[in-house]
Design an enzyme around this catalytic site. Sequence first.
Site, PDB file in Angstrom:
ATOM      1  CB  SER A 133      -0.944   0.007   1.204  1.00  0.00           C
ATOM      2  OG  SER A 133      -0.224  -0.091   2.404  1.00  0.00           O
ATOM      3  CG  HIS A 197      -2.535   3.990   3.226  1.00  0.00           C
ATOM      4  ND1 HIS A 197      -3.856   3.648   3.432  1.00  0.00           N
ATOM      5  CD2 HIS A 197      -1.850   2.811   3.285  1.00  0.00           C
ATOM      6  CE1 HIS A 197      -3.966   2.340   3.597  1.00  0.00           C
ATOM      7  NE2 HIS A 197      -2.757   1.823   3.514  1.00  0.00           N
TER       8      HIS A 197
END
Length: 236
Positions: A133, A197
Site C-alpha cells: 500500500s 498511505h
Amino acid sequence: MISKSTPMTYALIVLCCLLFLLGPAGGLNPAYGSGDALLAAQRAYFRRWGVIPAELFDGPARAALTPATALFVHGSWVHLLGNMLFLYVFGAMTEERMGRVQFTLFYVGCGYLALLGYAAANAASEQSLVGASGAISAVLGAFLYLFPGARVTSLLPFLFFLPLRFPAWVVLPFWAALQWLAAGRAPQGPGVAYLAHLVGFGLGFVVAWMLFGRVNRGCPRVEAAPAPAPEGENLP
C-alpha cells in the site's frame, strides 16, 4: 491484453499474486498444513518478511531489508486483491509516463520510505507490517500530479454505490483526506497502516513534481475501475 510499454506494472502484480499463493497467507499451499500449524506458519512468515518497527531500528542488520520485502507480502485475499486492483488501474499510465526502469525504482523506493516513515512513528511496535500500500499510494500521488484531469470512476456509498466519474484532482485528494482522518482515529493494535498511505502519497506527488515539473503533464480521459482503498496490514 498486456501493453508492451508497461511490463513492470503487470510483473509486480504477477509477483505479488504468486508469492501470496505459494506462501502461507493464501491458505492454499498444503506444505504449511492447516489449523494451528497454518496460523503459526503465517505469523512466522509475516515476522520474517514484514516490517517490525522495534527491530528495524534496534535489531539485526537484515531488518533493514524488510521495508522492501514487505511490499510483496499480503495478509489476506481482500488485502491482495484491493492493492492489485489499484496498481492495475493507476500503475500502467504512470509507468508509461515514467518509463519502466524509473517506475520500478520509484515504486520500490517510495514504498520503502513509506514503510520506514510508519516504522519511525511507531518505533516501539512489535507488530509486523506487510503490504504494497505504501508503494501503491505513491503511484496514486504521482498519478494525481501527472494526470490531474483523468476521469476516475468511483463508487460513493452515500449515493447508493452509483458509479460516477470525477477527475483525479477530485477523487485522489478526497481519498488522501479519508486516510488522514482514519489515521487520526485509528486504534492501537493490528489494523490498517494509514500513515504509510499518507507518506507514500505525499512522496509520490513530490517525486513526480521533481522529475517532470510542468513538462509532460497530461489530462487524458480514462476509465478507472472502482476499488477499495489500498491497505497496509499491521499484523500481530
